[in-house]
Design a protein around this motif. Structure first.
Motif, PDB file in Angstrom:
ATOM      1  N   LYS A 765       0.808   4.142  -6.488  1.00 19.66           N
ATOM      2  CA  LYS A 765       1.422   3.274  -5.123  1.00 19.66           C
ATOM      3  C   LYS A 765       2.693   2.722  -5.683  1.00 19.66           C
ATOM      4  CE  LYS A 765      -2.933   1.592  -3.393  1.00 19.66           C
ATOM      5  NZ  LYS A 765      -2.812   2.437  -2.082  1.00 19.66           N
ATOM      6  N   SER A 769       5.534  -1.371   0.018  1.00 18.80           N
ATOM      7  CA  SER A 769       4.293  -1.111   0.591  1.00 18.80           C
ATOM      8  C   SER A 769       4.428  -0.149   1.662  1.00 18.80           C
ATOM      9  CB  SER A 769       3.958  -2.509   1.464  1.00 18.80           C
ATOM     10  OG  SER A 769       2.885  -2.561   2.331  1.00 18.80           O
ATOM     11  N   ASP A 771       2.108  -0.115   4.138  1.00 15.96           N
ATOM     12  CA  ASP A 771       1.427  -0.831   5.354  1.00 15.96           C
ATOM     13  C   ASP A 771       2.230  -0.777   6.469  1.00 15.96           C
ATOM     14  OD1 ASP A 771       0.032  -2.045   7.013  1.00 15.96           O
ATOM     15  OD2 ASP A 771      -0.688  -3.522   5.668  1.00 15.96           O
ATOM     16  N   THR A 886     -12.722  -2.110  12.302  1.00 17.16           N
ATOM     17  CA  THR A 886     -12.051  -1.163  11.235  1.00 17.16           C
ATOM     18  C   THR A 886     -12.618   0.171  11.634  1.00 17.16           C
ATOM     19  OG1 THR A 886     -12.239  -2.824   9.485  1.00 17.16           O
ATOM     20  CG2 THR A 886     -11.981  -0.657   8.820  1.00 17.16           C
ATOM     21  N   GLN A 898       0.915   8.069   9.547  1.00 13.03           N
ATOM     22  CA  GLN A 898       0.311   6.646   9.607  1.00 13.03           C
ATOM     23  C   GLN A 898       1.058   6.024  10.773  1.00 13.03           C
ATOM     24  OE1 GLN A 898       1.974   4.565   6.418  1.00 13.03           O
ATOM     25  NE2 GLN A 898       0.506   2.973   6.112  1.00 13.03           N
ATOM     26  N   HIS A 902      -0.733   4.405  14.120  1.00 11.09           N
ATOM     27  CA  HIS A 902      -0.297   3.165  14.535  1.00 11.09           C
ATOM     28  C   HIS A 902       0.208   2.744  15.850  1.00 11.09           C
ATOM     29  CE1 HIS A 902       2.194  -0.726  14.619  1.00 11.09           C
ATOM     30  NE2 HIS A 902       1.613  -1.210  13.937  1.00 11.09           N
ATOM     31  N   THR A 915      -3.120  -2.464  11.830  1.00 13.56           N
ATOM     32  CA  THR A 915      -2.668  -2.132  10.580  1.00 13.56           C
ATOM     33  C   THR A 915      -3.433  -0.967   9.999  1.00 13.56           C
ATOM     34  OG1 THR A 915      -2.618  -4.574   9.986  1.00 13.56           O
ATOM     35  CG2 THR A 915      -2.727  -3.120   8.144  1.00 13.56           C
ATOM     36  N   ASP A 917      -3.959   1.807   7.268  1.00 13.42           N
ATOM     37  CA  ASP A 917      -3.976   2.215   5.606  1.00 13.42           C
ATOM     38  C   ASP A 917      -4.074   3.535   5.446  1.00 13.42           C
ATOM     39  OD1 ASP A 917      -4.571   2.170   2.857  1.00 13.42           O
ATOM     40  OD2 ASP A 917      -6.281   0.693   2.847  1.00 13.42           O
ATOM     41  N   GLU A 919      -3.838   5.376   2.153  1.00 14.99           N
ATOM     42  CA  GLU A 919      -4.603   5.784   1.149  1.00 14.99           C
ATOM     43  C   GLU A 919      -6.107   5.524   1.598  1.00 14.99           C
ATOM     44  OE1 GLU A 919      -3.601   6.744  -1.547  1.00 14.99           O
ATOM     45  OE2 GLU A 919      -1.562   6.461  -1.197  1.00 14.99           O
ATOM     46  N   GLY A 920      -6.445   4.386   2.242  1.00 13.63           N
ATOM     47  CA  GLY A 920      -8.013   4.092   2.729  1.00 13.63           C
ATOM     48  C   GLY A 920      -8.442   4.797   3.635  1.00 13.63           C
ATOM     49  N   LYS A 922      -8.162   4.478   6.968  1.00 17.22           N
ATOM     50  CA  LYS A 922      -8.658   3.548   7.971  1.00 17.22           C
ATOM     51  C   LYS A 922      -7.547   2.552   8.880  1.00 17.22           C
ATOM     52  CE  LYS A 922      -9.238  -0.462   4.720  1.00 17.22           C
ATOM     53  NZ  LYS A 922      -9.837  -1.291   4.103  1.00 17.22           N
ATOM     54  N   ASP A 924      -7.138  -1.184  10.661  1.00 19.54           N
ATOM     55  CA  ASP A 924      -7.881  -2.505  11.015  1.00 19.54           C
ATOM     56  C   ASP A 924      -7.305  -3.006  12.558  1.00 19.54           C
ATOM     57  OD1 ASP A 924      -9.503  -2.778   9.016  1.00 19.54           O
ATOM     58  OD2 ASP A 924      -7.918  -3.549   7.633  1.00 19.54           O
TER      59      ASP A 924
END
Length: 949
Positions: A765, A769, A771, A886, A898, A902, A915, A917, A919-920, A922, A924
């Motif tokens: 990383k 950020s 995000d 989530t 991403q 969004h 939000t 993510d 890398e994950g 996912k 939220d």
């Protein structure tokens, strides 16, 4: 000197790459040839007048391998069409998969025939009576052995490259991994053939003990198992290696494949390869820009995240430059192509990343050197092992033979050869994903040892563009002072004058007109406005005009101490005000410098500014050392002086004015986005113009070098432990020895382990950020850049306001960042206010509160602070009930994905905050009402991704 890339075929280990490298480097006219086992490629620099492309190819062929120019070469491999490295890799993967499947198909019956009695004894698996009648017992020994021999022949044929390449290289005096595998497998097969003859002789002479001895010590299954296990390892290794090139593939996917051009008044869609300089290209909203060029018609906003990493679209108009692979967001524009094909920015970036991933780091030389001696040493050890066991230890020939084969097949030069290039490719690719372009493996390795970072000031630490920071009227209002200043400075070309006129234009304060303009060199300007003479400049000009400046001396000194340049404005009698201008620091500069300090790296700022201004910046940013008054041509001397003291120095500059210093430094980093990436002068390019990326580059280097050392450790550790174990050093004391099949499996596993360890770098990383919620949240407006960002990307009300009441105040009279700070302070001090975000450009403030506040209370506070409240929105009570969910999402690959996800979720009815993510995998989501999963699934699917339920 020509630099060219070649595709190399037939390599299987680092001994192969070392042999090819040596063969080419022997040629006259070759400056340097570097072979990369991971990419099956070679980078060669050579003198075209001495050696030709075909000579280089022939040298590789003579060494026992295949070669062809990479895309764009002038010659092709004889009898073969030109193929890219990607095409070759796909073909090899397909061939490998076919070979592996059929090897397993034939190996299974071999294993069952050879070990059927073990399956029954160990696992209780019954053996059919008919099978036992044909294959079981000494009377069926020849059938038992000959059937295995027939079944391994297809396996050996499918894997004939191990024998052909291995023995050819062995006879040429350059054995490689294929030699080890081929010798081990062939020896096992030949031993089995020998056993058939011995059993046949025993049957003919009635020696059934001899038949029993050899029927239980056949090695046909080992001959087939060895090459099949190596195939499995190679296939897994190839799949792991394939994942390392995803960064380049993503970059290539960003480049558009077609372009709409306007020729003779007619729109025509053509491949981007057919574009020529001067073409007029039509670009509609949502389309990628296919070439570097200049807007000739229309206005728009452009998403430049692919090049610079900035998530906020940039406004563009006629005359502005646009870059290939960026995305036209809103407007319909025409551009005139200036760079096309291989000259475009995206093509240069792809080339840079490709060459960097194929280059070698100095740390790889150790592995290459060892690999050159490794295979001959292993063959020697295997022979000595067999001889010692047979003649010294007195064991039977079968035991000695098995031990020698185990040594051959367990030794793994592949792991040594892959330890470095796999990590470099993943590391450079990860850097490219985040706007950090690293030229070579050598630069990547150098970065981890840096202990001193030298920074240019203008454009590196600072924005590089002077901006108005303070407006201090002494007579009249701020608006009057700015209007007069703009009229005076309109005729000047000085950068400080441009800062004032730009500020006035942004705030619609350009109504005044000046006449009789005079530029007074080194002092300022003079002009007549509304029949009255006005002056703008320094104290020297005011003294010449007999205007007293004693009363403002303290203010001038205070501004200078802050690193600002004060400009004095006066009429024919007195000073009417001061406007301070400064090249403001970038938002992240202080954070980056602090991060360097945490890493134990000393920071030095070089600047041509005077000592007083430099000292002000040093104190604000906590820079340990500043060298002021340095001319561009003298920066190199300061770099050399630091190096003479034993420091490893990185220089961060713009890549043009700082070219000598960048070249002199151990590591040169060019900071600057746009079409000029300063490839020639720097070892790395930071596309985002952000010092945090310099921090990330050094952190990435440390992570890569650590990973390489881990890989080399495990490669060495594996061989140091396993070769003696295979040789049987533990057998006399503990009865432990390795079967050749176990050795082959371990050999494959070692290479696969090295690749997988390197792939962990994909989770690195950066300091930034990624995000999306952070990128699109309400920015702090304590700096001009943040204020500009706030006007460019409106923030959804619910995303920025957690409190139940929200107010938008229209405020008149704010002129600078000091005004912003004052208004923010008084608003946050109000009872009930939980947050206040002030927008200078929009002349407004967004206020969050946990209780209702009257308009009169706001007006009183704003008026007391010296400003005027123009308007107040009706307070809005937000919904108390919210839903939080989530979502697991498949298919997101990059920051474009991403942002796409969004935006799609944020546009849904009821969604108040998102939000994502990356890398994950996912998102939220917060909503003011319950939203069914099916609705989320449809929106995600429409965006081109998949919701995992």
């Amino acid at each position: 000197m020509k630099h060219e890339k070649f595709n190399i075929t037939g390599m299987s280990c680092s001994a192969c790459s070392s042999r090819v490298e040596k063969a080419v480097n022997k040629l006259d006219g070759i400056d340097k040839a570097s072979v990369n086992l991971l990419t099956n490629s070679m980078q060669a620099s050579y003198d075209e007048n001495v050696v030709s492309e075909q000579d280089i190819i022939q040298a590789v062929v003579d060494a026992g391998y295949g070669a062809s120019p990479a895309e764009g070469g002038s010659q092709k491999q004889a009898g073969a069409p030109q193929k890219s490295a990607s095409d070759i890799a796909k073909e090899e993967m397909k061939s490998m998969k076919h070979r592996l499947i059929w090897s397993i198909v034939f190996l299974i019956p071999v294993m069952y025939i050879a070990m059927h009695h073990m399956f029954y004894e160990w696992f209780g698996i019954p053996v059919p009576e008919g099978f036992q009648y044909v294959f079981h017992g000494d009377e069926n020994a020849i059938t038992f052995a000959f059937t295995q021999f027939l079944l391994i022949l297809p396996i050996m044929y499918l894997n004939r490259k191990y024998y052909v390449n291995g023995f050819r290289n062995l006879f040429q005096g350059a054995p490689n991994m294929d030699s080890l595998v081929g010798m081990g497998s062939m020896a096992a097969a030949l031993y089995g053939v020998f056993a058939i003859f011995r059993m046949s002789w025993g049957m003919g002479h009635g020696d059934w003990a001899l038949v029993a001895q050899y029927s239980t010590n056949l090695y046909f299954e080992s001959a087939g198992m060895i090459v099949t296990l190596i195939d499995i390892g190679k296939y897994l290794e190839a799949r792991a290696k394939g994942k390392t090139s995803t960064a380049i593939e993503k970059l290539m996917d960003l480049a558009p494949k077609q372009a709409t051009v306007l020729r003779n008044g007619v729109e025509t869609v053509i491949p981007v390869e057919d574009l020529v300089v001067g073409d007029e290209i039509v670009i509609r909203p949502g389309e990628s820009i296919p070439a570097d060029g200049i807007i000739s018609e229309g206005t728009t906003s452009v998403d430049e995240a692919a090049i610079t990493g900035e998530s906020i679209p940039v406004e563009k108009q006629v005359g502005d430059k646009v870059t290939s692979a960026t995305i036209n967001k809103t407007g319909f524009i025409h551009i005139t192509a200036r760079r096309v094909g291989d000259d475009t920015t995206i093509s240069q970036i792809i080339k840079l990343v490709d060459e960097a991933s194929a280059s070698k780091a100095p740390i790889a030389k150790m592995a290459d050197t060892i690999s050159g001696y490794f295979v001959p040493a292993v063959i020697t050890i295997a022979i000595i092992t067999g001889l010692i066991w047979y003649f010294v230890m007195g064991v039977d020939a079968e035991f000695a033979f098995s031990t020698a084969i185990s040594v051959l097949v367990i030794s793994c030069p592949c792991a040594l050869g892959l330890a470095t290039p796999v990590a470099i490719m993943v590391g450079t690719g990860k850097g490219a994903e985040n706007g950090i372009l690293i030229k070579s493996g050598e630069a990547l390795e150098t970065a981890h040892a840096i202990d001193t970072v030298v920074m240019d000031k203008t454009g590196t630490i600072t924005e590089g563009r002077p901006k108005v920071t303070d407006i201090l009227p002494l007579k009249g209002t701020k608006e009057d002072l700015v209007a007069i200043a703009a009229a005076l400075e309109k005729g000047s070309e000085h950068p400080l004058a441009e800062a004032i006129t730009t500020y006035a234009g942004d705030h619609q304060l350009t109504g005044r007109t000046a006449s009789d303009f005079k530029a007074l060199f080194g002092r300022g300007v003079q002009a007549v406005i509304d029949g009255k003479t006005y002056y703008a400049g320094n104290t020297r000009l005011m003294d010449e005009a007999h205007i007293d400046t004693k009363a403002i001396t303290a203010s001038l000194n205070a501004l200078a101490d802050d690193g600002k340049t004060p400009l004095l404005f006066a009429d024919d009698k007195e000073i009417i005000g001061i406007i301070a201008v400064a090249d403001v620091e970038k938002e992240t500069s202080a954070e980056a410098i602090a991060d360097f300090a945490k890493m134990g790296i000393n920071v030095v700022m070089l600047t041509g500014d005077n000592q007083r201004t430099a000292e002000a910046i040093r104190q604000r940013l906590h820079i340990p050392q500043v060298i002021a008054g340095v001319l561009p041509q003298d920066k190199e001397k300061h770099i050399a002086a630091l190096q003479a003291e034993g420091h490893k120095v990185a220089m961060i500059g713009d890549g043009i004015n700082d070219a000598p210093a960048l070249a002199k430094a151990d590591l040169g980093m060019a900071i600057g986005a746009g079409t000029d990436v300063a490839i020639e002068s720097a070892d790395a390019v930071l596309m985002r113009s952000d010092l945090l990326d310099a921090v990330s580059a050094i952190r990435l280097s440390k992570a890569v070098i650590k990973n390489i050392k881990e890989n080399l450790f495990w490669a060495f550790f594996y061989n140091v432990i396993c070769i003696p174990l295979a040789a049987g050093v533990l057998y006399p004391a503990f009865g432990i020895r390795l079967n050749p099949m176990i050795g082959a499996a371990a050999m494959s596993l070692s290479s696969f382990t090295v690749c997988m360890n390197a792939l962990r770098l994909r989770f690195f990383k950066t300091t930034h950020s990624t995000d999306v919620s952070r990128e699109t949240s309400a920015p702090e407006t304590s700096s001009p850049k943040a204020a500009q960002a706030a006007t460019q990307t409106p923030v959804p009300e619910v995303a920025a306001v957690p409190a139940p009441y929200h107010y938008t105040l229209s405020i008149e009279g704010m002129m600078c960042q000091h005004c912003v700070a004052t208004v923010t302070k008084v608003l946050k001090a109000m009872d009930g206010v939980t947050d206040a975000v002030v927008d200078l450009d929009g002349q407004k403030a967004d206020v969050s509160a946990d209780k209702a506040i009257s308009a009169e209370d706001f007006k009183k506070v704003i008026t007391t602070a010296g400003y005027t409240l123009q308007n107040l929105t009706t307070p809005k009570k937000e919904e108390d009930e919210t839903m939080e969910k989530t979502l697991k999402i498949e298919g997101m690959m990059c920051q474009h994905c991403q942002k796409h996800v969004h935006d799609a979720l944020a546009a849904m009815d009821g969604v108040t905050a998102v939000t994502v993510d990356l890398e994950g995998k996912k998102a939220d989501v917060t909503a003011s009402k319950d939203i069914p999963t099916e609705a989320f699934a449809k929106v995600i699917a429409d965006a081109g991704y998949e919701l995992v339920k």
